[in-house]
Write a protein that holds these residues in place. Sequence first.
Motif, PDB file in Angstrom:
ATOM      1  N   VAL A 251      15.472 -14.610   2.841  1.00  0.00           N
ATOM      2  CA  VAL A 251      15.598 -15.674   1.422  1.00  0.00           C
ATOM      3  C   VAL A 251      14.442 -15.302   0.233  1.00  0.00           C
ATOM      4  O   VAL A 251      15.052 -15.751  -0.842  1.00  0.00           O
ATOM      5  N   LEU A 252      13.434 -14.854   0.553  1.00  0.00           N
ATOM      6  CA  LEU A 252      12.314 -15.174  -0.524  1.00  0.00           C
ATOM      7  C   LEU A 252      11.480 -13.617  -0.253  1.00  0.00           C
ATOM      8  O   LEU A 252      10.751 -13.619   0.760  1.00  0.00           O
ATOM      9  N   ASN A 253      11.596 -12.881  -1.302  1.00  0.00           N
ATOM     10  CA  ASN A 253      10.905 -11.595  -1.224  1.00  0.00           C
ATOM     11  C   ASN A 253       9.774 -11.660  -2.467  1.00  0.00           C
ATOM     12  O   ASN A 253      10.452 -11.910  -3.632  1.00  0.00           O
ATOM     13  N   THR A 254       8.758 -12.049  -2.311  1.00  0.00           N
ATOM     14  CA  THR A 254       7.840 -12.254  -3.213  1.00  0.00           C
ATOM     15  C   THR A 254       7.288 -11.115  -4.134  1.00  0.00           C
ATOM     16  O   THR A 254       6.655 -11.234  -5.155  1.00  0.00           O
ATOM     17  N   ASN A 255       7.746  -9.740  -3.885  1.00  0.00           N
ATOM     18  CA  ASN A 255       7.650  -8.590  -4.776  1.00  0.00           C
ATOM     19  C   ASN A 255       6.243  -8.340  -4.810  1.00  0.00           C
ATOM     20  O   ASN A 255       6.089  -7.668  -5.988  1.00  0.00           O
ATOM     21  N   GLU A 256       5.420  -8.537  -3.931  1.00  0.00           N
ATOM     22  CA  GLU A 256       3.944  -8.256  -4.040  1.00  0.00           C
ATOM     23  C   GLU A 256       3.762  -6.674  -4.078  1.00  0.00           C
ATOM     24  O   GLU A 256       2.856  -6.215  -4.950  1.00  0.00           O
ATOM     25  N   ASP A 257       4.539  -6.012  -3.459  1.00  0.00           N
ATOM     26  CA  ASP A 257       4.815  -4.421  -3.533  1.00  0.00           C
ATOM     27  C   ASP A 257       5.022  -3.752  -4.978  1.00  0.00           C
ATOM     28  O   ASP A 257       5.145  -2.539  -4.891  1.00  0.00           O
ATOM     29  N   GLY A 258       5.893  -4.598  -5.723  1.00  0.00           N
ATOM     30  CA  GLY A 258       6.438  -4.194  -6.884  1.00  0.00           C
ATOM     31  C   GLY A 258       7.836  -3.582  -6.802  1.00  0.00           C
ATOM     32  O   GLY A 258       8.490  -3.465  -7.715  1.00  0.00           O
ATOM     33  N   HIS A 259       8.315  -3.852  -5.587  1.00  0.00           N
ATOM     34  CA  HIS A 259       9.872  -3.341  -5.544  1.00  0.00           C
ATOM     35  C   HIS A 259      10.695  -4.381  -4.530  1.00  0.00           C
ATOM     36  O   HIS A 259      10.135  -4.971  -3.619  1.00  0.00           O
ATOM     37  N   VAL A 260      11.656  -4.735  -4.999  1.00  0.00           N
ATOM     38  CA  VAL A 260      12.722  -5.714  -4.257  1.00  0.00           C
ATOM     39  C   VAL A 260      13.936  -4.595  -3.994  1.00  0.00           C
ATOM     40  O   VAL A 260      14.585  -4.225  -4.820  1.00  0.00           O
ATOM     41  N   GLY A 261      14.175  -4.239  -2.770  1.00  0.00           N
ATOM     42  CA  GLY A 261      15.173  -3.127  -2.355  1.00  0.00           C
ATOM     43  C   GLY A 261      14.488  -2.034  -2.248  1.00  0.00           C
ATOM     44  O   GLY A 261      13.184  -1.715  -2.258  1.00  0.00           O
ATOM     45  N   LEU A 262      15.295  -0.845  -2.198  1.00  0.00           N
ATOM     46  CA  LEU A 262      14.687   0.395  -2.101  1.00  0.00           C
ATOM     47  C   LEU A 262      13.624   0.770  -3.392  1.00  0.00           C
ATOM     48  O   LEU A 262      14.170   0.543  -4.498  1.00  0.00           O
ATOM     49  N   ALA A 263      12.791   1.550  -3.388  1.00  0.00           N
ATOM     50  CA  ALA A 263      12.031   2.194  -4.223  1.00  0.00           C
ATOM     51  C   ALA A 263      12.242   3.718  -4.392  1.00  0.00           C
ATOM     52  O   ALA A 263      12.695   4.381  -3.503  1.00  0.00           O
ATOM     53  N   PRO A 264      11.801   4.242  -5.474  1.00  0.00           N
ATOM     54  CA  PRO A 264      12.030   5.629  -5.574  1.00  0.00           C
ATOM     55  C   PRO A 264      11.023   6.166  -4.386  1.00  0.00           C
ATOM     56  O   PRO A 264       9.967   5.590  -3.979  1.00  0.00           O
ATOM     57  N   VAL A 265      11.071   7.450  -4.056  1.00  0.00           N
ATOM     58  CA  VAL A 265      10.241   8.187  -2.998  1.00  0.00           C
ATOM     59  C   VAL A 265       8.981   8.340  -3.663  1.00  0.00           C
ATOM     60  O   VAL A 265       8.785   8.493  -5.021  1.00  0.00           O
ATOM     61  N   GLY A 266       7.865   8.047  -2.943  1.00  0.00           N
ATOM     62  CA  GLY A 266       6.371   8.383  -3.167  1.00  0.00           C
ATOM     63  C   GLY A 266       5.819   7.549  -4.248  1.00  0.00           C
ATOM     64  O   GLY A 266       5.021   8.047  -5.054  1.00  0.00           O
ATOM     65  N   CYS A 267       6.297   6.349  -4.139  1.00  0.00           N
ATOM     66  CA  CYS A 267       5.466   5.301  -5.170  1.00  0.00           C
ATOM     67  C   CYS A 267       4.224   5.053  -4.594  1.00  0.00           C
ATOM     68  O   CYS A 267       3.322   4.363  -5.459  1.00  0.00           O
ATOM     69  N   TYR A 268       4.034   5.422  -3.327  1.00  0.00           N
ATOM     70  CA  TYR A 268       2.619   4.907  -2.793  1.00  0.00           C
ATOM     71  C   TYR A 268       1.727   5.961  -2.145  1.00  0.00           C
ATOM     72  O   TYR A 268       2.512   7.233  -2.061  1.00  0.00           O
ATOM     73  N   ALA A 269       0.563   6.102  -1.901  1.00  0.00           N
ATOM     74  CA  ALA A 269      -0.175   7.094  -1.504  1.00  0.00           C
ATOM     75  C   ALA A 269       0.427   7.756  -0.210  1.00  0.00           C
ATOM     76  O   ALA A 269       0.917   7.005   0.768  1.00  0.00           O
ATOM     77  N   ALA A 270       0.072   9.100  -0.183  1.00  0.00           N
ATOM     78  CA  ALA A 270       0.434   9.717   1.057  1.00  0.00           C
ATOM     79  C   ALA A 270      -0.622   9.351   2.252  1.00  0.00           C
ATOM     80  O   ALA A 270      -1.523   9.039   1.953  1.00  0.00           O
ATOM     81  N   ASN A 271       0.172   9.723   3.319  1.00  0.00           N
ATOM     82  CA  ASN A 271      -0.856   9.576   4.427  1.00  0.00           C
ATOM     83  C   ASN A 271      -1.618  10.878   4.371  1.00  0.00           C
ATOM     84  O   ASN A 271      -1.389  11.707   3.765  1.00  0.00           O
ATOM     85  N   ASP A 272      -2.769  11.017   5.708  1.00  0.00           N
ATOM     86  CA  ASP A 272      -3.562  12.271   5.694  1.00  0.00           C
ATOM     87  C   ASP A 272      -2.837  13.511   6.005  1.00  0.00           C
ATOM     88  O   ASP A 272      -3.324  14.398   5.851  1.00  0.00           O
ATOM     89  N   PHE A 273      -1.283  13.379   6.160  1.00  0.00           N
ATOM     90  CA  PHE A 273      -0.680  14.586   6.255  1.00  0.00           C
ATOM     91  C   PHE A 273      -0.006  14.912   5.132  1.00  0.00           C
ATOM     92  O   PHE A 273       1.245  15.905   5.102  1.00  0.00           O
ATOM     93  N   LYS A 274      -0.163  14.246   4.181  1.00  0.00           N
ATOM     94  CA  LYS A 274       0.355  14.674   2.509  1.00  0.00           C
ATOM     95  C   LYS A 274       2.008  14.028   2.792  1.00  0.00           C
ATOM     96  O   LYS A 274       2.710  14.697   1.961  1.00  0.00           O
ATOM     97  N   LEU A 275       2.294  13.009   3.432  1.00  0.00           N
ATOM     98  CA  LEU A 275       3.710  12.746   3.680  1.00  0.00           C
ATOM     99  C   LEU A 275       3.880  11.274   3.007  1.00  0.00           C
ATOM    100  O   LEU A 275       2.864  10.278   3.308  1.00  0.00           O
ATOM    101  N   TYR A 276       4.810  11.105   2.282  1.00  0.00           N
ATOM    102  CA  TYR A 276       5.350   9.930   1.597  1.00  0.00           C
ATOM    103  C   TYR A 276       6.010   8.892   2.415  1.00  0.00           C
ATOM    104  O   TYR A 276       6.968   9.577   3.003  1.00  0.00           O
ATOM    105  N   ASP A 277       5.839   7.634   2.263  1.00  0.00           N
ATOM    106  CA  ASP A 277       6.742   6.667   2.825  1.00  0.00           C
ATOM    107  C   ASP A 277       7.173   6.665   4.394  1.00  0.00           C
ATOM    108  O   ASP A 277       8.230   6.679   4.611  1.00  0.00           O
ATOM    109  N   MET A 278       6.344   7.185   4.938  1.00  0.00           N
ATOM    110  CA  MET A 278       6.725   7.179   6.495  1.00  0.00           C
ATOM    111  C   MET A 278       6.740   5.754   7.071  1.00  0.00           C
ATOM    112  O   MET A 278       7.162   5.637   8.105  1.00  0.00           O
ATOM    113  N   ILE A 279       6.030   5.011   6.266  1.00  0.00           N
ATOM    114  CA  ILE A 279       6.035   3.352   6.491  1.00  0.00           C
ATOM    115  C   ILE A 279       6.820   2.838   5.540  1.00  0.00           C
ATOM    116  O   ILE A 279       6.574   2.937   4.432  1.00  0.00           O
TER     117      ILE A 279
END
Length: 360
Positions: A251-279
Motif C-alpha cells: 500500500v505504500l511505496n516511498t519511492n526512495e529509489d526513484g521508481h514506482v513500478g518498472l524502471a528502464p534497464v540500467g538505471c543503477y550501477a552494474a555489478n562487478d561483472f558489468k551486469l545491470y539489474d541482476m537485483i
Amino acid sequence: MTVRFKLKKSAALYGVYAAIATVAFAAAFTAATAASAVFSGAQQSAFDNLNKSRPLAALGSEQQCARYAGLPSRWREDPKAGMVHLHGGDFVFGSKLGYEDERPAGDGKTRIAGFWIDQTDVTNAQFAAFVKATGYVSDSERQGGAVVFHTPTRDEMNARELAWWTWVKGAAWNHPTGPGSTLEGRMNQPVTMVTQADALAYASWLGRDLPTEAEWEYAGKAGREGADLDTAPRDEHGKPSANYWQGVFPVLNTNEDGHVGLAPVGCYAANDFKLYDMIGNAWEWTKDVYSGPHQSHTNGDTAAVAPLSRRHDTPVVIKGGSFLCSRDYCVRYRAASREQQEADLPASHIGFRTVLRDAS
C-alpha cells in the motif's frame, strides 16, 4: 533481522500502514547495515579478456537509462550484441542467511563453465524486434490476458486476499496495463508478461538460451561472497542501488529509489561483472524446473487470480527479485533468492535475459 507485517483484511490496518512505514523500514535497514559489516572480498573477476574492444552498454545512471533506446550497440549485426563473457569458475550456490530453500547443498561449491550473458534484461524494444521479424504471438495474447499488479484500495484489501494482483483481460507484453495501453515511453524497460516459452522462443531466434539457476546466480553474485549479499542493496551513500519496494507492501511505496513500478534497464550501477539489474526491477526466468521445498510466493501466488479454467503448468525457478520486493513482505532482492512461477503464466513483474554457452 527482518521486520515483517502480516497482511490482514482490516481497514484499520490499512490506515496505519503509512504511519509505521518510516519507523519500520529504518529499523530494518539499521539491522541490515550491521549484518553487512561482514564482507569476505571478491574473487578474481570472471569478466575476462574476451570483452576487450567490445562495446559495453553506456548505462548505470538515471540520465543514461532514460536516454537508452532499448537496443544494444550493433544489434542484429553482432550475434553477441549486448552481451559480456564470463569465464567459468566455482562459487557458493545458495545462501545460509536467506530462506530455507536457498540453503547450499554440502559446502555449496558449484562449478560453472564459461558463457556469454546479456548485460541487461531483454527490453521491450528487443522483444518487439523479434515479434516484427518472426510474427511471433505471445502466450499472453493467446491466453487473452495476464496477471497485473496494482496498489490496492482499502476496500479491495478488505474484499479479498492478494488484492494487489488482478487477471486483466487483454493485458500482454505490448499492452502492459490492458487494452488501450501501449509501450510508448517504455521501450527501454524490461519486457514482462512473457512466459518461459516466450523467453525461450526469443532466445532461440538469436541462437541463445535461458540461463540455468546456477549460471544466473554465478553472474548475479559477480565473484562476491559474504553477508552483504543478503541485505537490501544500497550504495556507499545509503541510497537504494536497485529498483525494489521501499515502504510497506502493497500500500505504500516511498519511492526512495526513484521508481514506482518498472524502471528502464540500467538505471543503477552494474555489478562487478558489468551486469545491470541482476537485483530488483523484474524477476527473471531461468530454464530450471523448481524442485525445492514448497513455500508461499513472496508477493502472493499470481496463479490465484488466473481464470479457474486455466491449466496449471510446471513451476519454474525465477531469480533476482523485482520492484515489488520489500523488507516487510519479500526480502528477495538478493542474488541467492529463488522463487517459483508457473511456466505459462505471464505476469507484470517477470522478464528475462539470455545466455550463450561456450562450446564444450
